[in-house]
Design an enzyme around this catalytic site. Structure first.
Site, PDB file in Angstrom:
ATOM      1  N   CYS A  30       0.842  -1.203   0.000  1.00 37.44           N
ATOM      2  CA  CYS A  30       0.000   0.000   0.000  1.00 37.44           C
ATOM      3  C   CYS A  30       0.877   1.253   0.000  1.00 37.44           C
ATOM      4  O   CYS A  30       1.660   1.464   0.927  1.00 37.44           O
ATOM      5  CB  CYS A  30      -0.912   0.001   1.229  1.00 37.44           C
ATOM      6  SG  CYS A  30      -1.838   1.536   1.421  1.00 37.44           S
ATOM      7  N   LYS A  57     -10.981  -8.018   5.799  1.00 37.11           N
ATOM      8  CA  LYS A  57     -10.441  -7.437   7.025  1.00 37.11           C
ATOM      9  C   LYS A  57     -11.009  -8.099   8.283  1.00 37.11           C
ATOM     10  O   LYS A  57     -12.204  -8.394   8.347  1.00 37.11           O
ATOM     11  CB  LYS A  57     -10.758  -5.933   7.071  1.00 37.11           C
ATOM     12  CG  LYS A  57     -10.329  -5.164   5.833  1.00 37.11           C
ATOM     13  CD  LYS A  57     -10.827  -3.728   5.884  1.00 37.11           C
ATOM     14  CE  LYS A  57     -10.542  -3.001   4.588  1.00 37.11           C
ATOM     15  NZ  LYS A  57     -11.515  -3.306   3.538  1.00 37.11           N
ATOM     16  N   VAL A  70      -5.571   1.564   5.676  1.00 35.62           N
ATOM     17  CA  VAL A  70      -4.267   1.654   6.337  1.00 35.62           C
ATOM     18  C   VAL A  70      -3.530   2.862   5.736  1.00 35.62           C
ATOM     19  O   VAL A  70      -3.830   3.266   4.608  1.00 35.62           O
ATOM     20  CB  VAL A  70      -3.446   0.350   6.135  1.00 35.62           C
ATOM     21  CG1 VAL A  70      -4.102  -0.802   6.859  1.00 35.62           C
ATOM     22  CG2 VAL A  70      -3.238   0.010   4.667  1.00 35.62           C
ATOM     23  N   GLU A  83      -5.098   7.837   8.618  1.00 30.70           N
ATOM     24  CA  GLU A  83      -4.832   8.682   7.455  1.00 30.70           C
ATOM     25  C   GLU A  83      -3.355   9.052   7.392  1.00 30.70           C
ATOM     26  O   GLU A  83      -2.805   9.647   8.320  1.00 30.70           O
ATOM     27  CB  GLU A  83      -5.705   9.952   7.432  1.00 30.70           C
ATOM     28  CG  GLU A  83      -7.191   9.684   7.412  1.00 30.70           C
ATOM     29  CD  GLU A  83      -7.624   8.919   6.167  1.00 30.70           C
ATOM     30  OE1 GLU A  83      -6.999   9.066   5.103  1.00 30.70           O
ATOM     31  OE2 GLU A  83      -8.591   8.151   6.272  1.00 30.70           O
ATOM     32  N   SER A  84      -2.713   8.730   6.273  1.00 29.96           N
ATOM     33  CA  SER A  84      -1.258   8.822   6.188  1.00 29.96           C
ATOM     34  C   SER A  84      -0.682  10.215   6.470  1.00 29.96           C
ATOM     35  O   SER A  84       0.304  10.315   7.208  1.00 29.96           O
ATOM     36  CB  SER A  84      -0.768   8.288   4.841  1.00 29.96           C
ATOM     37  OG  SER A  84      -1.263   9.031   3.755  1.00 29.96           O
TER      38      SER A  84
END
Length: 239
Positions: A30, A57, A70, A83-84
């Protein structure tokens, strides 16, 4: 508990995060989760990874993040961050010895504005292979992606620096990198033809020890992305 193989529905939930540690719920391929792993590695933070099967999941993971995406960061107090960009900024503030965001408020705002602009580019990396898998003519989409990459190229031309944040790797470079690592997998490398400074930026990024230590090669990305676009993502590829 660290898990290289992804955990799916029916797998037991991991125990609490050990004292003094941090855990990231991720998926090996990802690009959004890769952002967080790059930041963790750049800061030299020891962390556990739990990889999640994003197509099946576990219920306990959905309790941590109902959106099912993710990365998710969990600390030893059981606090969860999703949230990245938010995860990465949290890490930058928590482990402040080596700041990745600029300390100057205006420069930091500029990086956030560029990230917002880049977020509009990201869908085009997927539109091309998705269209091709359906037998569609993707020439128009490729041209639009090419134009967007040329705009990124112009930012580097105007800045006259090796990286988007200056002459060292900063947060914005780690935010953007994962999609360029996957260019061959997406089948869009030709869209860089009119962006020589962006190509040089890629070469500069490949010299970064954090990138070297965390990246997959183009063949592996291509194999995973082929499985992804076929609707059967091989999350445990090469394990």
């Amino acid at each position: 508990m660290a898990s290289e193989r992804c955990l799916a529905q029916g797998c037991s939930a991991p125990g609490p995060v050990p004292k003094g540690k941090i855990r990231i719920y991720s998926m090996r391929f990802c690009p959004f989760a890769q952002r967080a792993r790059l930041v963790l590695n750049a800061k030299g933070v020891r962390y556990d990874v739990i990889n999640i099967n994003l197509k099946n999941k576990p219920n306990w993971f959905l309790e941590k993040n109902p959106l099912g995406t993710v990365p998710v960061l969990e600390n030893d107090c059981g606090q969860l961050i999703c949230e990245s960009p938010i995860v990465c900024e949290y890490l930058d503030e928590l482990y402040s010895e080596k700041k990745l965001y600029p300390t100057d408020p205006f420069e930091k705002a500029q990086q956030k504005m560029l990230l917002e602009e880049f977020s509009k580019v990201v869908p085009f990396f997927y539109k091309v292979p998705t269209g091709k898998s359906k037998g569609e003519n993707t020439a128009a989409v490729e041209q639009e992606l090419k134009e967007k990459l040329e705009k990124l190229n112009k930012i580097l031309v105007d800045k006259k620096t090796k990286f988007f944040g200056g002459n060292i790797v900063t947060m914005i470079d780690y935010f953007i990198w994962p999609w360029f690592e996957r260019l061959d997998g997406y089948g869009v490398r030709q869209c860089l033809d009119g962006a020589p400074q962006l190509q040089q930026w890629m070469q500069n990024m490949l010299e970064d020890p954090i990138i070297k230590a965390t990246m997959f090669d183009g063949k592996t990305h291509k194999a995973f992305l082929q499985s992804y676009f076929d609707g059967k993502p091989d999350y445990d590829l090469a394990l």
